[in-house]
Design a protein around this motif. Structure first.
Motif, PDB file in Angstrom:
ATOM      1  N   ALA A  69       0.808  -1.223   0.000  1.00 52.53           N
ATOM      2  CA  ALA A  69       0.000   0.000   0.000  1.00 52.53           C
ATOM      3  C   ALA A  69       0.839   1.270   0.000  1.00 52.53           C
ATOM      4  O   ALA A  69       0.412   2.305  -0.518  1.00 52.53           O
ATOM      5  N   PHE A  70       2.041   1.205   0.570  1.00 50.26           N
ATOM      6  CA  PHE A  70       2.890   2.392   0.660  1.00 50.26           C
ATOM      7  C   PHE A  70       4.134   2.277  -0.211  1.00 50.26           C
ATOM      8  O   PHE A  70       5.127   2.967   0.004  1.00 50.26           O
ATOM      9  N   GLY A  71       4.082   1.365  -1.165  1.00 53.23           N
ATOM     10  CA  GLY A  71       5.197   1.213  -2.078  1.00 53.23           C
ATOM     11  C   GLY A  71       6.197   0.149  -1.674  1.00 53.23           C
ATOM     12  O   GLY A  71       7.176  -0.078  -2.402  1.00 53.23           O
ATOM     13  N   PHE A  72       5.991  -0.495  -0.553  1.00 57.80           N
ATOM     14  CA  PHE A  72       6.821  -1.607  -0.106  1.00 57.80           C
ATOM     15  C   PHE A  72       5.911  -2.606   0.608  1.00 57.80           C
ATOM     16  O   PHE A  72       4.797  -2.255   1.012  1.00 57.80           O
ATOM     17  N   PRO A  73       6.334  -3.851   0.759  1.00 61.96           N
ATOM     18  CA  PRO A  73       5.449  -4.874   1.328  1.00 61.96           C
ATOM     19  C   PRO A  73       4.890  -4.486   2.703  1.00 61.96           C
ATOM     20  O   PRO A  73       5.632  -4.047   3.585  1.00 61.96           O
ATOM     21  N   ASN A  74       3.596  -4.650   2.862  1.00 64.28           N
ATOM     22  CA  ASN A  74       2.938  -4.307   4.124  1.00 64.28           C
ATOM     23  C   ASN A  74       3.545  -4.990   5.351  1.00 64.28           C
ATOM     24  O   ASN A  74       3.570  -4.385   6.432  1.00 64.28           O
ATOM     25  N   PRO A  75       4.004  -6.258   5.249  1.00 65.62           N
ATOM     26  CA  PRO A  75       4.564  -6.903   6.446  1.00 65.62           C
ATOM     27  C   PRO A  75       5.719  -6.145   7.078  1.00 65.62           C
ATOM     28  O   PRO A  75       5.946  -6.249   8.287  1.00 65.62           O
ATOM     29  N   PHE A  76       6.446  -5.370   6.276  1.00 67.21           N
ATOM     30  CA  PHE A  76       7.553  -4.601   6.841  1.00 67.21           C
ATOM     31  C   PHE A  76       7.044  -3.558   7.838  1.00 67.21           C
ATOM     32  O   PHE A  76       7.746  -3.191   8.783  1.00 67.21           O
ATOM     33  N   ILE A  77       5.830  -3.063   7.613  1.00 64.39           N
ATOM     34  CA  ILE A  77       5.225  -2.122   8.564  1.00 64.39           C
ATOM     35  C   ILE A  77       5.018  -2.818   9.899  1.00 64.39           C
ATOM     36  O   ILE A  77       5.304  -2.263  10.967  1.00 64.39           O
ATOM     37  N   LEU A 111      -4.685   3.223  16.751  1.00 63.77           N
ATOM     38  CA  LEU A 111      -5.831   3.601  15.923  1.00 63.77           C
ATOM     39  C   LEU A 111      -5.463   3.552  14.444  1.00 63.77           C
ATOM     40  O   LEU A 111      -6.228   3.032  13.620  1.00 63.77           O
ATOM     41  N   GLY A 112      -4.295   4.083  14.105  1.00 65.03           N
ATOM     42  CA  GLY A 112      -3.854   4.023  12.708  1.00 65.03           C
ATOM     43  C   GLY A 112      -3.712   2.588  12.232  1.00 65.03           C
ATOM     44  O   GLY A 112      -4.091   2.255  11.104  1.00 65.03           O
ATOM     45  N   GLY A 113      -3.172   1.721  13.098  1.00 64.38           N
ATOM     46  CA  GLY A 113      -3.047   0.311  12.738  1.00 64.38           C
ATOM     47  C   GLY A 113      -4.386  -0.356  12.536  1.00 64.38           C
ATOM     48  O   GLY A 113      -4.559  -1.147  11.599  1.00 64.38           O
ATOM     49  N   LEU A 114      -5.348  -0.038  13.413  1.00 63.09           N
ATOM     50  CA  LEU A 114      -6.679  -0.636  13.282  1.00 63.09           C
ATOM     51  C   LEU A 114      -7.349  -0.190  11.988  1.00 63.09           C
ATOM     52  O   LEU A 114      -7.938  -1.004  11.265  1.00 63.09           O
ATOM     53  N   VAL A 115      -7.267   1.092  11.677  1.00 65.41           N
ATOM     54  CA  VAL A 115      -7.864   1.602  10.437  1.00 65.41           C
ATOM     55  C   VAL A 115      -7.227   0.918   9.230  1.00 65.41           C
ATOM     56  O   VAL A 115      -7.922   0.528   8.279  1.00 65.41           O
ATOM     57  N   PHE A 116      -5.921   0.728   9.285  1.00 70.64           N
ATOM     58  CA  PHE A 116      -5.213   0.116   8.161  1.00 70.64           C
ATOM     59  C   PHE A 116      -5.645  -1.336   7.965  1.00 70.64           C
ATOM     60  O   PHE A 116      -5.930  -1.762   6.834  1.00 70.64           O
TER      61      PHE A 116
END
Length: 206
Positions: A69-77, A111-116
């Motif tokens: 979603a941000f230009g790199f694999p989500n698991p890295f987040i 909250l940001g994590g839950l929304v994501f």
């Protein structure tokens, strides 16, 4: 009127345990997905262990646009984010009282994590048409973490809130898990209804 709430707050032991368990579960999911992603990059023909059927697949999620979603694999987040609740939980078990701004910043991050993850669940169920098993673990970890944290925070004064909300939250401070459970049930039921291939696969051996 002066704010008489304490400047620092030590969360209850149960919340510390919850943050460690859910943070560890989310980190496990993120780490497993990261490993699978690297293996897929090294060998595009590699069959992932979490590719169970067309409705339960990790590789499909990784190779979709939503998977980066941000230009790199989500698991890295997740690898960067999930150590935070583990650290907060460890500090809580150590009876460390932390300032309101720390709890506020941490809660905004949750909250940001839950929304994501809610957005990812919506995309996965309604647009991609499948569910990634490790992603599902991350979703559940975020659901379980969020509401108990916020209900305790508002009720204790660790998070800013109107006095009415603070009094209400204080009365039900140990029942935030009900909201987490309700959200988890809604998501699971939605998956079962929208993606009927999943329950057929799960119960095919019975």
């Amino acid at each position: 009127m002066n704010d008489t709430r304490p400047a620092v707050h030590a969360a209850p032991i149960w919340l510390g345990v919850l943050l460690i368990v859910t943070g560890a579960a989310g980190l496990l999911g993120a780490f497993s997905l990261s490993v699978e992603r690297v293996e897929l990059l090294l060998d595009p023909q590699h069959t992932l262990g979490c590719d169970l059927n067309p409705f339960l697949t990790c590789s499909g999620a990784m190779e979709s646009a939503q998977g980066s979603a941000f230009g790199f694999p989500n698991p890295f987040i997740g690898l960067m984010a999930f150590p935070a609740p583990i650290i907060m939980g460890a500090l809580t078990l150590g009876r460390v009282a932390m300032p309101r701004w720390v709890w506020t910043v941490f809660s905004i991050g949750v909250l940001g994590g839950l929304v994501f993850v809610l957005w990812l669940a919506q995309q996965s169920i309604f647009f991609l048409g499948f569910v990634c098993p490790w992603c599902f673990l991350v979703w559940m970890a975020m659901y379980a973490m969020s509401f108990p944290l916020w209900v305790w925070g508002f009720g204790s004064g660790a998070l800013p809130a109107p006095s009415g909300l603070r009094r209400t939250a204080a009365k039900v401070s140990s029942w935030g898990w009900v909201l987490s459970l309700a959200l988890a049930v809604i998501v699971v039921v939605t998956i079962m209804v929208v993606l009927p291939g999943i329950p057929r696969f799960l119960f095919s051996g019975f």
